[in-house]
Each structure stands twice: as structure tokens, then as C-alpha cells.
Design a protein around this motif. Structure first.
Motif, PDB file in Angstrom:
ATOM      1  N   ALA A   2      85.350 137.495  50.522  1.00 29.53           N
ATOM      2  CA  ALA A   2      85.751 136.225  51.141  1.00 29.53           C
ATOM      3  C   ALA A   2      85.359 136.225  52.606  1.00 29.53           C
ATOM      4  O   ALA A   2      84.896 135.221  53.145  1.00 29.53           O
ATOM      5  CB  ALA A   2      87.249 136.019  50.994  1.00 29.53           C
ATOM      6  N   TYR A  40      88.003 140.870  47.548  1.00 25.91           N
ATOM      7  CA  TYR A  40      89.027 140.770  46.512  1.00 25.91           C
ATOM      8  C   TYR A  40      88.763 141.791  45.408  1.00 25.91           C
ATOM      9  O   TYR A  40      87.656 142.336  45.303  1.00 25.91           O
ATOM     10  CB  TYR A  40      89.085 139.345  45.957  1.00 25.91           C
ATOM     11  CG  TYR A  40      89.786 138.398  46.903  1.00 25.91           C
ATOM     12  CD1 TYR A  40      91.164 138.451  47.051  1.00 25.91           C
ATOM     13  CD2 TYR A  40      89.076 137.488  47.664  1.00 25.91           C
ATOM     14  CE1 TYR A  40      91.828 137.599  47.938  1.00 25.91           C
ATOM     15  CE2 TYR A  40      89.729 136.632  48.548  1.00 25.91           C
ATOM     16  CZ  TYR A  40      91.103 136.702  48.673  1.00 25.91           C
ATOM     17  OH  TYR A  40      91.743 135.872  49.544  1.00 25.91           O
ATOM     18  N   GLU A  54      95.173 123.484  57.447  1.00 23.48           N
ATOM     19  CA  GLU A  54      94.994 122.071  57.088  1.00 23.48           C
ATOM     20  C   GLU A  54      96.335 121.342  57.111  1.00 23.48           C
ATOM     21  O   GLU A  54      96.687 120.650  56.148  1.00 23.48           O
ATOM     22  CB  GLU A  54      94.380 121.952  55.680  1.00 23.48           C
ATOM     23  CG  GLU A  54      93.088 122.697  55.536  1.00 23.48           C
ATOM     24  CD  GLU A  54      91.866 121.781  55.472  1.00 23.48           C
ATOM     25  OE1 GLU A  54      92.007 120.566  55.671  1.00 23.48           O
ATOM     26  OE2 GLU A  54      90.777 122.310  55.259  1.00 23.48           O
ATOM     27  N   PRO A  94      82.649 124.869  55.838  1.00 22.67           N
ATOM     28  CA  PRO A  94      82.692 124.252  54.511  1.00 22.67           C
ATOM     29  C   PRO A  94      83.686 124.952  53.587  1.00 22.67           C
ATOM     30  O   PRO A  94      84.130 126.070  53.863  1.00 22.67           O
ATOM     31  CB  PRO A  94      81.256 124.415  54.005  1.00 22.67           C
ATOM     32  CG  PRO A  94      80.647 125.468  54.845  1.00 22.67           C
ATOM     33  CD  PRO A  94      81.353 125.490  56.149  1.00 22.67           C
ATOM     34  N   SER A  95      84.011 124.278  52.493  1.00 19.53           N
ATOM     35  CA  SER A  95      84.967 124.802  51.529  1.00 19.53           C
ATOM     36  C   SER A  95      84.528 126.193  51.038  1.00 19.53           C
ATOM     37  O   SER A  95      83.360 126.424  50.757  1.00 19.53           O
ATOM     38  CB  SER A  95      85.021 123.830  50.345  1.00 19.53           C
ATOM     39  OG  SER A  95      85.920 124.313  49.408  1.00 19.53           O
ATOM     40  N   GLY A  96      85.484 127.098  50.991  1.00 17.62           N
ATOM     41  CA  GLY A  96      85.210 128.423  50.447  1.00 17.62           C
ATOM     42  C   GLY A  96      84.590 129.401  51.439  1.00 17.62           C
ATOM     43  O   GLY A  96      84.221 130.513  51.070  1.00 17.62           O
ATOM     44  N   CYS A  97      84.484 129.020  52.727  1.00 11.49           N
ATOM     45  CA  CYS A  97      83.803 129.917  53.675  1.00 11.49           C
ATOM     46  C   CYS A  97      84.715 131.036  54.167  1.00 11.49           C
ATOM     47  O   CYS A  97      84.267 131.942  54.867  1.00 11.49           O
ATOM     48  CB  CYS A  97      83.225 129.126  54.848  1.00 11.49           C
ATOM     49  SG  CYS A  97      84.487 128.473  55.949  1.00 11.49           S
ATOM     50  N   GLY A  98      86.001 130.976  53.816  1.00  8.88           N
ATOM     51  CA  GLY A  98      86.884 132.083  54.178  1.00  8.88           C
ATOM     52  C   GLY A  98      87.899 131.755  55.264  1.00  8.88           C
ATOM     53  O   GLY A  98      88.539 132.662  55.805  1.00  8.88           O
ATOM     54  N   LYS A  99      88.094 130.486  55.543  1.00 14.45           N
ATOM     55  CA  LYS A  99      89.022 130.092  56.614  1.00 14.45           C
ATOM     56  C   LYS A  99      90.461 130.492  56.293  1.00 14.45           C
ATOM     57  O   LYS A  99      91.127 131.148  57.088  1.00 14.45           O
ATOM     58  CB  LYS A  99      88.983 128.566  56.845  1.00 14.45           C
ATOM     59  CG  LYS A  99      87.611 128.005  57.117  1.00 14.45           C
ATOM     60  CD  LYS A  99      87.642 126.495  57.338  1.00 14.45           C
ATOM     61  CE  LYS A  99      88.001 125.680  56.103  1.00 14.45           C
ATOM     62  NZ  LYS A  99      86.998 125.658  55.047  1.00 14.45           N
ATOM     63  N   SER A 100      90.921 130.081  55.100  1.00 17.96           N
ATOM     64  CA  SER A 100      92.320 130.362  54.750  1.00 17.96           C
ATOM     65  C   SER A 100      92.558 131.860  54.613  1.00 17.96           C
ATOM     66  O   SER A 100      93.611 132.363  55.008  1.00 17.96           O
ATOM     67  CB  SER A 100      92.704 129.688  53.433  1.00 17.96           C
ATOM     68  OG  SER A 100      92.581 128.314  53.562  1.00 17.96           O
ATOM     69  N   THR A 101      91.584 132.543  54.056  1.00 17.16           N
ATOM     70  CA  THR A 101      91.720 133.997  53.919  1.00 17.16           C
ATOM     71  C   THR A 101      91.902 134.621  55.305  1.00 17.16           C
ATOM     72  O   THR A 101      92.768 135.486  55.503  1.00 17.16           O
ATOM     73  CB  THR A 101      90.467 134.583  53.219  1.00 17.16           C
ATOM     74  OG1 THR A 101      90.345 133.965  51.939  1.00 17.16           O
ATOM     75  CG2 THR A 101      90.576 136.086  53.061  1.00 17.16           C
ATOM     76  N   ASP A 121      88.198 141.500  42.396  1.00 14.27           N
ATOM     77  CA  ASP A 121      87.072 141.222  41.490  1.00 14.27           C
ATOM     78  C   ASP A 121      85.715 141.428  42.158  1.00 14.27           C
ATOM     79  O   ASP A 121      84.677 141.137  41.577  1.00 14.27           O
ATOM     80  CB  ASP A 121      87.184 139.782  40.955  1.00 14.27           C
ATOM     81  CG  ASP A 121      87.000 138.742  42.059  1.00 14.27           C
ATOM     82  OD1 ASP A 121      86.804 139.134  43.233  1.00 14.27           O
ATOM     83  OD2 ASP A 121      87.055 137.532  41.754  1.00 14.27           O
ATOM     84  N   SER A 179      84.572 139.923  44.868  1.00 17.96           N
ATOM     85  CA  SER A 179      84.060 138.841  45.713  1.00 17.96           C
ATOM     86  C   SER A 179      84.481 139.066  47.167  1.00 17.96           C
ATOM     87  O   SER A 179      85.602 139.494  47.443  1.00 17.96           O
ATOM     88  CB  SER A 179      84.516 137.474  45.197  1.00 17.96           C
ATOM     89  OG  SER A 179      85.912 137.392  45.273  1.00 17.96           O
TER      90      SER A 179
HETATM   91  N1  LIG Z   1      92.471 135.847  44.990  1.00 12.68           N
HETATM   92  C1  LIG Z   1      91.165 135.722  45.063  1.00 12.68           C
HETATM   93  N2  LIG Z   1      90.349 136.457  44.275  1.00 12.68           N
HETATM   94  C2  LIG Z   1      89.007 136.338  44.354  1.00 12.68           C
HETATM   95  N3  LIG Z   1      88.366 135.521  45.200  1.00 12.68           N
HETATM   96  C3  LIG Z   1      89.118 134.756  46.008  1.00 12.68           C
HETATM   97  C4  LIG Z   1      90.546 134.799  45.981  1.00 12.68           C
HETATM   98  N4  LIG Z   1      91.015 133.931  46.909  1.00 12.68           N
HETATM   99  C5  LIG Z   1      89.925 133.352  47.486  1.00 12.68           C
HETATM  100  N5  LIG Z   1      88.789 133.844  46.956  1.00 12.68           N
HETATM  101  C6  LIG Z   1      87.416 133.461  47.324  1.00 12.68           C
HETATM  102  O1  LIG Z   1      87.221 133.755  48.702  1.00 12.68           O
HETATM  103  C7  LIG Z   1      86.401 132.764  49.310  1.00 12.68           C
HETATM  104  C8  LIG Z   1      87.092 132.210  50.539  1.00 12.68           C
HETATM  105  O2  LIG Z   1      88.265 131.484  50.176  1.00 12.68           O
HETATM  106  P1  LIG Z   1      89.173 130.729  51.252  1.00 12.68           P
HETATM  107  O3  LIG Z   1      90.324 130.146  50.530  1.00 12.68           O
HETATM  108  O4  LIG Z   1      89.444 131.645  52.371  1.00 12.68           O
HETATM  109  O5  LIG Z   1      88.176 129.593  51.721  1.00 12.68           O
HETATM  110  P2  LIG Z   1      88.415 128.338  52.676  1.00 12.68           P
HETATM  111  O6  LIG Z   1      87.309 128.375  53.682  1.00 12.68           O
HETATM  112  O7  LIG Z   1      89.793 128.320  53.183  1.00 12.68           O
HETATM  113  O8  LIG Z   1      88.153 127.139  51.665  1.00 12.68           O
HETATM  114  P3  LIG Z   1      88.848 125.696  51.499  1.00 12.68           P
HETATM  115  O9  LIG Z   1      88.434 124.887  52.692  1.00 12.68           O
HETATM  116  O10 LIG Z   1      88.214 125.186  50.242  1.00 12.68           O
HETATM  117  O11 LIG Z   1      90.311 125.926  51.383  1.00 12.68           O
HETATM  118  C9  LIG Z   1      86.139 131.718  48.248  1.00 12.68           C
HETATM  119  O12 LIG Z   1      84.845 131.941  47.724  1.00 12.68           O
HETATM  120  C10 LIG Z   1      87.183 131.981  47.210  1.00 12.68           C
HETATM  121  O13 LIG Z   1      86.717 131.641  45.915  1.00 12.68           O
END
Ligand SMILES: Nc1ncnc2c1ncn2[C@@H]1O[C@H](COP(=O)(O)OP(=O)(O)OP(=O)(O)O)[C@@H](O)[C@H]1O
Length: 370
Positions: A17, A11, A162, A36-43, A13, A15
Motif C-alpha cells: 500500500a 499487507y 475525508e 488518486p483512489s488507492g494510492c495509500g492515503k488512508s493507510t 497478501d 500487496s
Molecule cells: N487490508 C488490506 N489488505 C490488502 N490490501 C489492502 C488492504 N487495505 C488496503 N489495501 C490496498 O492498499 C492500497 C492503498 O489503500 P488506501 O486505503 O490507503 O488508499 P487510499 O489512497 O486511501 O484510497 P481511497 O481514496 O480510495 O480511500 C490499495 O491498493 C488497497 O487495495
């Protein structure tokens, strides 16, 4: 087939993902991305339909690089279902379902017929629901509409984030069952995001376990992920009770079954005693002339009559059942064994706690990586 080839997303900033993810989703199969939450699935999911642009790597759908496609065109060929459905509140259910067909220029009549067909398919009677508005539906019903809408233009690919996360566990299980039935008929190529390992192993043909940064730790069949986790992270994620979970993903195989002593309907009490004496169980299964299950007979028959006493046999499962279902039936009837039947209720064999255990061990041996 969807191919992720060294895909990454950093991203603005800074970070990261997803660092470097490679994964293939075979055509017509359902792959569950779990972690787990935040591991990057949705991305990861959103990079496939370009709601998020990857910063490295390539994504191919049937050999075509999605980054070269027109994003709007691309999304029309990809159904997308999310947790908070995102139905348009001021449009009827029918209008919601026909959003994409309308964009594609279908005639009103054709779009309407398709909406009704889809509502039927997801278990919502169009006569009752098509003219309602989203707020007049339950959460589970709204999720069904979300699935119907994603399927409207019959896209080959479905991305689901989800989709059943916002409903209670009982409704979720029903939605999962319904979706499995649909997928069995439609055979879409599906990428399904969930943080729930039970949902992942239940729905997935294969399960991809991700750690932070989209780090793929294991990509395997549900039985293999549960039966032989690739590392500590996966073992911890799938949980200490993964053995129990394995029961739910291991189907019965005819080779797992034991033979039971059998007598035909019309046999005598003496026949039952004789057959049971030749085996190490004090009973025999009773079948009719077509080998269909008729009941069971205890070896101990009433004295003074040569007529066989047959009891109804309730502890049965169909051969398509899982070991968990067989185990549940065994417990429900407090039985030492269950009879496994084919479509015509013909006896295939019996499953005992011992053979059930052997079947579980077999399932891990088969799926263990070479
Ligand atoms: N627009 C953004 N800018 C900066 N970082 C981001 C942005 N969107 C997501 N992230 C970061 O990227 C990482 C992955 O996010 P993602 O939504 O893909 O996780 P996830 O596995 O789907 O989590 P969850 O199960 O909680 O939905 C997280 O650390 C999140 O904080």
C-alpha cells in the motif's frame, strides 16, 4: 511535529500500500495528503495512530517513536475524524462528544461543560442539539459532531480522513470554512486526507501529492503545487484548470496594487477632472478625511455645477481576500477595477485585470523551487 521516516506497509497478501514514504508535518500546520483512489492515503494516516502497523520505517511524534507507545494511550492524544463519522447511534450527541474525556476519567460536570463548549465551537447550539441522537441530525451536523468529538480531549494532533466527503458541495464548503476558522485559533498539527485537489489546496498549509504506493511526487505550498507541478503526474492530477485554482490560493499583496487617482470628499468637479487627467483612467476614488472610502467620481461631471457627483463604490474587497474573490467582485459589478481596503475601510490601492495577472505570475515566481 510528525515525522514519517521511510515508512512502508505491505499487507499479508503481499500487496504494497505504501512503499517508502518520508514526510514531516510541522507542528501547528495542516498537511493535506492528496492523490488518486488507492494510492495509500488512508493507510498512511492509520499508520500514524497505529490502526495499521507499518511494516517498515519509523513514525515520530515530537521525537517519540509511535511504535513504542501504548496504542490506546497514543490514540487518546490523537483526534481522528473519518467520513462516516462513526457516532454511537444510541448515545446522545453530548455523550458522543465526551467519549474520550469519559475514558480519561473526567468528572461528569467537566466533561459536560467541555461538550457544550465544543458544540458551540463547531456551530451547534448545545441547548438544541446536545440531547439529540445522531439520526436526528443532518449529515453536515453529524460531521461537525465528529470534529467536536475528535477535539474533546484537546489532542495536539488531528488525523482527518475525508471528513467532509459525504456531504454535498455547498455544505462541504461551509464545513471547510468553519474548520479553517477553528484551526486558525487552535493550531493543531493536522494530517488531512482527501482525493479532492480543491479541498487540499484550500485547507492545506502544504500539500503532499501521492501516486500509487504512497509515492510522494510533490510536497509544497498550494500555490507551488498548482503553479509549478513537479512532474506530469502532478500536473495531470491538479488539472488543466489549475490556473483558475491558483486564483483561489493566492492572497492579495499590497505590492500588487496599483495607485488610483484620489480626491477628498468635498472636492469640486474641476478637481476630479484635473486628477483624472493626470492619470490614464477616467475616474477618481473619493475618500474622507481619514482616508476611508467614500465612493468614486467619474471624470465626466455634469456641466453647469462645480459640485462633485460621487457614486457609491461597491466593487471592494478586504486586503485578506484572494485573487479569486477580487476577480469575482470585478465580474459581479462589471467593474474594470476593485478597491482594496484595510480593516478600517481605508484605501490601500486598486486591482485591475492587469495587476491581477501580474500578481498571479508573482506568486509562481516566489514559490518556484530554486
Ligand atoms: N487490508 C488490506 N489488505 C490488502 N490490501 C489492502 C488492504 N487495505 C488496503 N489495501 C490496498 O492498499 C492500497 C492503498 O489503500 P488506501 O486505503 O490507503 O488508499 P487510499 O489512497 O486511501 O484510497 P481511497 O481514496 O480510495 O480511500 C490499495 O491498493 C488497497 O487495495
Amino acid at each position: 511535529m510528525i515525522v514519517l521516516d521511510g515508512v512502508g506497509k505491505q499487507y499479508a497478501d503481499g500487496s504494497v500500500a505504501v512503499r517508502d514514504l518520508s514526510l514531516s508535518v510541522p507542528r501547528g500546520s495542516l498537511v493535506a495528503l492528496v492523490g488518486p483512489s488507492g494510492c495509500g492515503k488512508s493507510t498512511t494516516l492509520k499508520m500514524i495512530n497505529r490502526l495499521i502497523e507499518p511494516t517498515s520505517g519509523r513514525i515520530l511524534i515530537d521525537g517519540e517513536d509511535v511504535t513504542r507507545a501504548d496504542p490506546v494511550e497514543l490514540r487518546r492524544g490523537i483526534g481522528y475524524v473519518i467520513q462516516q463519522v462513526g457516532l454511537f447511534p444510541h448515545q446522545s450527541i453530548r455523550e458522543n462528544v465526551t467519549t474520550v474525556p469519559t475514558l480519561l476519567g473526567w468528572s461528569r460536570k467537566r466533561a459536560r461543560a467541555r461538550a457544550d463548549e465544543l458544540l458551540e465551537m463547531v456551530g451547534l447550539d448545545p441547548a438544541t442539539y446536545a440531547d439529540r441522537y445522531p439520526h436526528q441530525l443532518s449529515g453536515g451536523q453529524r460531521q461537525r459532531v465528529g470534529v467536536a468529538r475528535a477535539l474533546a480531549a484537546d489532542p495536539p494532533v488531528l488525523l482527518m480522513d475525508e471528513p467532509f466527503g459525504a456531504v454535498d458541495p455547498i455544505v462541504r464548503e461551509r464545513l471547510q470554512d468553519e474548520f479553517l476558522r477553528l484551526q486558525h485559533d487552535l493550531a493543531k498539527t493536522v494530517v488531512f486526507v482527501t482525493h479532492d485537489i480543491d479541498e487540499a489546496v484550500r485547507l492545506g498549509d502544504r500539500v503532499a501529492v501521492l501516486a500509487s504506493g504512497g509515492d510522494l511526487r510533490q510536497y509544497d505550498s498550494p500555490a507551488a503545487v498548482l503553479g509549478s507541478p513537479a512532474d506530469e503526474f502532478v500536473a495531470e492530477f491538479v488539472g488543466a484548470d489549475r490556473g483558475l485554482r491558483r486564483l483561489a490560493v493566492t492572497p492579495i499583496e499590497v505590492g500588487d496594487l496599483e495607485e488610483a487617482p484620489v480626491v477628498r470628499r468635498g472636492a469640486s468637479a474641476g478637481d476630479v477632472r484635473q486628477v483624472a487627467a493626470g492619470s490614464d483612467v477616467p475616474w477618481a476614488i473619493v475618500v474622507d478625511d481619514d482616508d476611508r472610502l467614500a465612493g468614486w467620481a467619474p471624470a465626466e461631471q455634469p456641466a453647469g455645477s462645480d459640485a462633485m457627483r460621487v457614486r457609491p463604490m461597491e466593487a471592494t474587497v478586504h486586503r485578506s481576500a484572494t485573487l479569486k474573490e477580487a476577480w469575482a467582485v470585478m465580474l459581479r459589478y462589471d467593474a474594470g477595477w476593485v478597491a482594496v481596503l484595510d480593516d478600517d475601510r481605508r484605501l490601500l490601492g486598486v486591482l485591475t485585470p492587469e495587476s491581477l495577472h501580474a500578481a498571479l505570475r508573482r506568486s509562481v515566481r516566489i514559490t518556484e523551487p530554486a
